[in-house]
Enzyme design. Structure first.
Site, PDB file in Angstrom:
ATOM      1  N   ASN A   7       0.849  -1.184   0.000  1.00  0.00           N
ATOM      2  CA  ASN A   7       0.000   0.000   0.000  1.00  0.00           C
ATOM      3  C   ASN A   7       0.893   1.247   0.000  1.00  0.00           C
ATOM      4  O   ASN A   7       1.697   1.447   0.911  1.00  0.00           O
ATOM      5  CB  ASN A   7      -0.906  -0.032   1.237  1.00  0.00           C
ATOM      6  CG  ASN A   7      -1.849   1.151   1.285  1.00  0.00           C
ATOM      7  OD1 ASN A   7      -1.448   2.287   1.029  1.00  0.00           O
ATOM      8  ND2 ASN A   7      -3.095   0.905   1.609  1.00  0.00           N
ATOM      9  N   HIS A  10       1.025   6.242   1.822  1.00  0.00           N
ATOM     10  CA  HIS A  10       1.778   7.207   2.631  1.00  0.00           C
ATOM     11  C   HIS A  10       2.939   7.856   1.890  1.00  0.00           C
ATOM     12  O   HIS A  10       3.517   8.822   2.377  1.00  0.00           O
ATOM     13  CB  HIS A  10       2.166   6.594   3.970  1.00  0.00           C
ATOM     14  CG  HIS A  10       0.929   6.330   4.787  1.00  0.00           C
ATOM     15  ND1 HIS A  10      -0.060   7.278   4.929  1.00  0.00           N
ATOM     16  CD2 HIS A  10       0.493   5.233   5.434  1.00  0.00           C
ATOM     17  CE1 HIS A  10      -1.049   6.773   5.644  1.00  0.00           C
ATOM     18  NE2 HIS A  10      -0.741   5.530   5.966  1.00  0.00           N
ATOM     19  N   HIS A  43      -5.630   3.694  -1.508  1.00  0.00           N
ATOM     20  CA  HIS A  43      -6.975   4.038  -1.030  1.00  0.00           C
ATOM     21  C   HIS A  43      -7.290   5.439  -1.524  1.00  0.00           C
ATOM     22  O   HIS A  43      -6.595   6.381  -1.161  1.00  0.00           O
ATOM     23  CB  HIS A  43      -6.964   3.975   0.507  1.00  0.00           C
ATOM     24  CG  HIS A  43      -8.287   4.249   1.154  1.00  0.00           C
ATOM     25  ND1 HIS A  43      -8.471   4.101   2.503  1.00  0.00           N
ATOM     26  CD2 HIS A  43      -9.481   4.667   0.662  1.00  0.00           C
ATOM     27  CE1 HIS A  43      -9.739   4.407   2.801  1.00  0.00           C
ATOM     28  NE2 HIS A  43     -10.352   4.767   1.704  1.00  0.00           N
ATOM     29  N   ARG A  45      -9.499   8.341  -1.038  1.00  0.00           N
ATOM     30  CA  ARG A  45     -10.441   8.803  -0.018  1.00  0.00           C
ATOM     31  C   ARG A  45     -11.291   9.954  -0.541  1.00  0.00           C
ATOM     32  O   ARG A  45     -10.844  10.707  -1.405  1.00  0.00           O
ATOM     33  CB  ARG A  45      -9.672   9.290   1.220  1.00  0.00           C
ATOM     34  CG  ARG A  45      -9.128   8.157   2.071  1.00  0.00           C
ATOM     35  CD  ARG A  45      -8.487   8.698   3.335  1.00  0.00           C
ATOM     36  NE  ARG A  45      -8.234   7.621   4.269  1.00  0.00           N
ATOM     37  CZ  ARG A  45      -9.101   7.224   5.208  1.00  0.00           C
ATOM     38  NH1 ARG A  45     -10.251   7.843   5.340  1.00  0.00           N
ATOM     39  NH2 ARG A  45      -8.798   6.216   5.994  1.00  0.00           N
ATOM     40  N   ARG A  49      -6.926  13.018   0.759  1.00  0.00           N
ATOM     41  CA  ARG A  49      -5.802  13.446   1.599  1.00  0.00           C
ATOM     42  C   ARG A  49      -4.462  12.880   1.131  1.00  0.00           C
ATOM     43  O   ARG A  49      -3.423  13.411   1.468  1.00  0.00           O
ATOM     44  CB  ARG A  49      -6.035  13.083   3.060  1.00  0.00           C
ATOM     45  CG  ARG A  49      -5.972  11.613   3.336  1.00  0.00           C
ATOM     46  CD  ARG A  49      -6.015  11.322   4.804  1.00  0.00           C
ATOM     47  NE  ARG A  49      -7.359  11.468   5.332  1.00  0.00           N
ATOM     48  CZ  ARG A  49      -7.775  10.830   6.428  1.00  0.00           C
ATOM     49  NH1 ARG A  49      -6.946  10.079   7.105  1.00  0.00           N
ATOM     50  NH2 ARG A  49      -9.008  10.953   6.846  1.00  0.00           N
ATOM     51  N   GLU A  70      -8.712   0.664  -2.788  1.00  0.00           N
ATOM     52  CA  GLU A  70      -9.682   0.696  -1.689  1.00  0.00           C
ATOM     53  C   GLU A  70     -10.523   1.957  -1.829  1.00  0.00           C
ATOM     54  O   GLU A  70      -9.985   3.025  -2.142  1.00  0.00           O
ATOM     55  CB  GLU A  70      -8.951   0.761  -0.345  1.00  0.00           C
ATOM     56  CG  GLU A  70      -8.073  -0.426  -0.076  1.00  0.00           C
ATOM     57  CD  GLU A  70      -7.185  -0.183   1.136  1.00  0.00           C
ATOM     58  OE1 GLU A  70      -7.268   0.883   1.765  1.00  0.00           O
ATOM     59  OE2 GLU A  70      -6.384  -1.077   1.433  1.00  0.00           O
ATOM     60  N   THR A 101      -8.441   3.793   8.397  1.00  0.00           N
ATOM     61  CA  THR A 101      -9.622   2.940   8.432  1.00  0.00           C
ATOM     62  C   THR A 101      -9.631   2.232   9.783  1.00  0.00           C
ATOM     63  O   THR A 101      -8.652   1.590  10.149  1.00  0.00           O
ATOM     64  CB  THR A 101      -9.548   1.900   7.291  1.00  0.00           C
ATOM     65  OG1 THR A 101      -9.291   2.601   6.078  1.00  0.00           O
ATOM     66  CG2 THR A 101     -10.833   1.119   7.159  1.00  0.00           C
ATOM     67  N   GLU A 151     -11.149  -9.124   2.592  1.00  0.00           N
ATOM     68  CA  GLU A 151      -9.890  -8.828   3.276  1.00  0.00           C
ATOM     69  C   GLU A 151     -10.196  -8.779   4.756  1.00  0.00           C
ATOM     70  O   GLU A 151     -11.026  -7.981   5.210  1.00  0.00           O
ATOM     71  CB  GLU A 151      -9.315  -7.483   2.809  1.00  0.00           C
ATOM     72  CG  GLU A 151      -8.011  -7.161   3.537  1.00  0.00           C
ATOM     73  CD  GLU A 151      -7.394  -5.832   3.129  1.00  0.00           C
ATOM     74  OE1 GLU A 151      -7.712  -5.308   2.044  1.00  0.00           O
ATOM     75  OE2 GLU A 151      -6.578  -5.323   3.925  1.00  0.00           O
ATOM     76  N   HIS A 191      -3.885  -4.653   7.694  1.00  0.00           N
ATOM     77  CA  HIS A 191      -4.017  -3.523   8.630  1.00  0.00           C
ATOM     78  C   HIS A 191      -3.129  -3.750   9.851  1.00  0.00           C
ATOM     79  O   HIS A 191      -3.306  -4.713  10.579  1.00  0.00           O
ATOM     80  CB  HIS A 191      -5.458  -3.249   9.077  1.00  0.00           C
ATOM     81  CG  HIS A 191      -5.668  -1.770   9.269  1.00  0.00           C
ATOM     82  ND1 HIS A 191      -5.189  -1.087  10.354  1.00  0.00           N
ATOM     83  CD2 HIS A 191      -6.230  -0.830   8.466  1.00  0.00           C
ATOM     84  CE1 HIS A 191      -5.465   0.198  10.226  1.00  0.00           C
ATOM     85  NE2 HIS A 191      -6.090   0.381   9.076  1.00  0.00           N
TER      86      HIS A 191
HETATM   87  N1  PXP Z   1      -6.157  -2.868   4.314  1.00  0.00           N
HETATM   88  C1  PXP Z   1      -7.035  -1.840   4.363  1.00  0.00           C
HETATM   89  C2  PXP Z   1      -8.447  -2.088   3.983  1.00  0.00           C
HETATM   90  C3  PXP Z   1      -6.620  -0.554   4.748  1.00  0.00           C
HETATM   91  O1  PXP Z   1      -7.505   0.455   4.780  1.00  0.00           O
HETATM   92  C4  PXP Z   1      -5.261  -0.347   5.070  1.00  0.00           C
HETATM   93  C5  PXP Z   1      -4.788   1.017   5.435  1.00  0.00           C
HETATM   94  O2  PXP Z   1      -4.929   1.877   4.372  1.00  0.00           O
HETATM   95  C6  PXP Z   1      -4.391  -1.446   4.983  1.00  0.00           C
HETATM   96  C7  PXP Z   1      -4.861  -2.696   4.636  1.00  0.00           C
HETATM   97  C8  PXP Z   1      -2.936  -1.314   5.286  1.00  0.00           C
HETATM   98  O3  PXP Z   1      -2.785  -1.035   6.635  1.00  0.00           O
HETATM   99  P1  PXP Z   1      -1.354  -0.562   7.150  1.00  0.00           P
HETATM  100  O4  PXP Z   1      -1.102   0.772   6.496  1.00  0.00           O
HETATM  101  O5  PXP Z   1      -1.541  -0.464   8.635  1.00  0.00           O
HETATM  102  O6  PXP Z   1      -0.381  -1.602   6.729  1.00  0.00           O
END
Ligand code: PXP
Length: 238
Positions: A7, A10, A43, A45, A49, A70, A101, A151, A191
């Site tokens: 992901n 960030h 993601h 949003r 952001r 996402e 999330t 997921e 997550h």
């Molecule tokens: N899965 C989903 C549905 C999420 O919203 C996120 C965070 O954007 C992640 C996985 C990844 O989580 P993390 O950034 O804590 O690894």
């Protein structure tokens, strides 16, 4: 064998902090694939952001593995899904002002609205996954919605403060994964996962994909993206 999907949100968070052009999440996606990631997740949003519409367009062009986007189950996001056509849309809950999330989508409570949304995505030939908490009612509702994948939210496991709480959270993930597998759903998890806690999750037999963002990008700031991805792949055992 389990796939790692990185992901890259960030990277865009850092860029947006300066409203600048760098760092580019699309460059990060390319580097992540070169380092061994088998998917890219982001993601989009409602408040934009981090990931912007332009990023989606460029990611769609550049990602060669698998692009998972996402998004909330809203009408504007349905239009975005139809426009950019990622390989997979993961429906997530979105609360205004939330830091990240927080929980899974409540598939049982919002069943009727989600059913319409899932059907619309499927009619547009877009694969759908649902981010859910590891509870049997949620897995059953997800299966009834007709999604191909879920997921599992690993946040309770990742945030557990004691071994006992973590063991309970782990057992819930194992049972939910088993139930989902029995119902014919593909199972992803994510997550809060990091090199410190990912190994047992990767070992759950039904889990085919892990979505990991914050810990990889945080490590990447210090040790570089390639090393951060290689150390996660080692922890996953691939
Ligand atoms: N899965 C989903 C549905 C999420 O919203 C996120 C965070 O954007 C992640 C996985 C990844 O989580 P993390 O950034 O804590 O690894």
């Amino acid at each position: 064998m389990v796939r790692l999907s990185v992901n890259i949100d960030h990277v865009a968070t850092l860029r947006q902090a300066r409203q600048a052009a760098e760092p580019d999440p699309v460059a990060a996606a390319v580097l992540a694939e070169l380092a061994g990631a088998r998917g890219i997740t982001c993601h989009i949003r409602g408040d934009r952001r981090h990931i912007q519409d332009q990023d989606l367009r460029r990611l769609q062009e550049v990602v060669t593995t698998h692009l998972n986007v996402e998004m909330a189950a809203t009408a504007p996001m349905l239009r975005i899904a139809r426009e950019y056509r990622p390989d997979l849309v993961t429906l997530v809950p979105e609360e205004p002002g939330e830091i990240t999330t927080t929980g899974g989508i409540d598939a049982a409570k919002h069943f009727t609205r989600l059913k319409r949304h899932v059907q619309a995505l499927k009619k547009s030939k877009i694969n759908v996954s649902l981010f859910v908490d590891p509870h049997s009612s949620q897995i059953a509702a997800a299966a009834k919605l007709g999604v191909g994948m879920i997921e599992l939210n690993t946040n309770a496991f990742a945030e557990a403060r004691s071994e006992r709480t973590q063991a309970r959270a782990f057992d819930a993930l194992v049972s939910a994964a088993q139930q989902a597998g029995d119902l014919g759903l593909l199972v992803a998890a994510g997550h809060g996962l990091s090199v410190r806690n990912v190994t047992p999750i990767a070992d759950i037999p039904e889990v085919v994909e892990l979505n990991i963002g914050h810990s990889i990008i945080s490590r990447a700031v210090l040790i570089g993206l390639e090393r951060a991805i290689v150390e996660i792949l080692d922890a996953i055992g691939v």
